[in-house]
Design an enzyme around this catalytic site. Sequence first.
Site, PDB file in Angstrom:
ATOM      1  N   ALA A 133      16.067  71.914-138.493  1.00  0.00           N
ATOM      2  CA  ALA A 133      15.701  70.623-139.098  1.00  0.00           C
ATOM      3  C   ALA A 133      15.548  70.735-140.606  1.00  0.00           C
ATOM      4  CB  ALA A 133      14.416  70.104-138.469  1.00  0.00           C
ATOM      5  N   GLU A 174       8.970  73.741-130.671  1.00  0.00           N
ATOM      6  CA  GLU A 174       9.524  73.814-132.029  1.00  0.00           C
ATOM      7  C   GLU A 174       9.916  75.248-132.364  1.00  0.00           C
ATOM      8  OE1 GLU A 174       6.595  72.512-134.786  1.00  0.00           O
ATOM      9  OE2 GLU A 174       7.956  72.114-136.431  1.00  0.00           O
TER      10      GLU A 174
END
Lengths: 339, 339
Positions: free
Chosen positions: A70, A282
């Site tokens: 990301a 994550e």
Amino acid sequence: MIIDCHGHYTTAPAAHTGWRASQLAAFRAGGRAPAYPAISDDEIRESIEQNQLRLLRERGADMTIFSPRASAMAHHEGDERVSQEWARACNDLIARVTGLFPETFMGVCQLPQSPGAGLAGSVAELERCVTELGFVGCNLNPDPSGGWWTSPPLTDRYWYPVFEKMTELDVPAMIHVSSSCNPVFHATGAHYINADTTAFMQLIQGDLFADFPDLRLVIPHGGGAVPYHWGRYRGLADMLGKPPLSEHVMKNVFFDTCVYHQPGIDLLVEVIDTGSILFGSEMVGAVRGIDPETGHHFDDTKRYVDAAALPEAGRAKIYSGNARRVYPRLDKALRERGL
Amino acid sequence: MIIDCHGHYTTAPAAHTGWRASQLAAFRAGGRAPAYPAISDDEIRESIEQNQLRLLRERGADMTIFSPRASAMAHHEGDERVSQEWARACNDLIARVTGLFPETFMGVCQLPQSPGAGLAGSVAELERCVTELGFVGCNLNPDPSGGWWTSPPLTDRYWYPVFEKMTELDVPAMIHVSSSCNPVFHATGAHYINADTTAFMQLIQGDLFADFPDLRLVIPHGGGAVPYHWGRYRGLADMLGKPPLSEHVMKNVFFDTCVYHQPGIDLLVEVIDTGSILFGSEMVGAVRGIDPETGHHFDDTKRYVDAAALPEAGRAKIYSGNARRVYPRLDKALRERGL
């Protein structure tokens, strides 16, 4: 079955990351990017087996919904063409991972957003990734400027082309910013969390799900500040004359479990309906160390979910039921495998 | 004794608010502001007695550390001169409140910040308010641009003149943004909470308290997202090679209790040392309604603190001991009254 809805390819081969540097250097010099380098299957296998796959096995999850790194999306770099090239390269690499490890990784794409640009390119890339690469969702950056917040709120019609395509393809988006080029915002310590909070408040202010009743948005990092301030958000919705959050936004919004300590997960499962929570870690990601207070990795969020006071049916929803509902293309693929 | 560290004069007489509108209209027209209107003591008394004072008595607190309405600071409006006039008007009005209700209100000042301007005017106004008006602290806006975040991080030397004056005067600052003119950020639902989170992360990244070991900063709204993500912040400090948060920032940073539901307060007191928490309600403020789940006002935070699992010594610190330590000029005033 345990599905991690939030994994990034933070360990991509160096040649991939190196190409990005060359691409940006070429852009700054006014030229074209060099050809994308050859990366062998073995390099990809190794980068996954030693990292995400190893950790999945150690920690006991079965599958990861997997997207490009990301923080490296960096939509603020270059221009729309640069973002298109980079998104395509990143998504094609994810497709190679899902091709090499089809049992374990399902793809989610990065979109070729660029500050001030329209979303036609993002719509096209989303369609390509879903229909040609078998991806099951996308990451949508509410701030492609990287910390300067120059795009309109997510409820603005600017975003509708992406929401229309998502609805047509029946895929959700994770609302996920990238790195920050504004020095006030640390990426993973401020910008990420702020974006989560900001997006949720925009959804309270607007009425997006009246126009898109089937749209599904995952707000990562445990919903930013929202569950901790759940009373504030319930009160603000009331002050704004909106219906209760359960009706107004929570039929369409989901939070993941990327909250890196037990009390945070305990609060999350206490205030948010278990039908609205998706297991996520994550990893390999924002916080990679070991918590000296527990002796375990901060981002081993399965430990917190396992320890949370939850009925087993609720935990099962968090671990897989909700992900299969939010990502129907994932569910379909699993059912085709008899899972 | 129960001291609310976070109250704003959100109910100031209409003439005061009207003057601000005239001031800004005059600025836009290129002229000077009209003379500040006459406001009677009775008007001020009434605005306080029917609101803050009534609620304090109903809810059972004794004193409020009181500052101008935060959302109306609007440092992004006008220029530095406009901010100076407005800060002075707001602070003088707070001084009238504290003069009329000396038992109940202690003043905290708004600073005349302006985007891109230096802080000499803020330093001067802080000194005036503390030495001439008897104020005990200030509100410092980390983003005077109102949601465009154009100022440097709080650890930048840009801010040092204010920190030096705070140290000299032995007063703390509450880090508190104002309204947002960026449409992505709802003021009380996103901008406030984001600013709290952002400021805390800046303090982790930097080493401000090495230069200012006695500086005290109150981060309102329960510390933004920070306690909910306490594991993330402990992990990020570790990744950045910083000492544990307890040493690196938590000797100098305090969170208030403006968290509007019981699970949020329960998490706050579970993860944050009770020596670092100050009772606050932000009333009359951001969320004014009644929680249908409890039948009580969302911002009646005393109920949550009363119900939290805390030893009485911890609750006493939250209710008054910490405020007296963080605001030594308040403590001195109370001691002079035999309190």
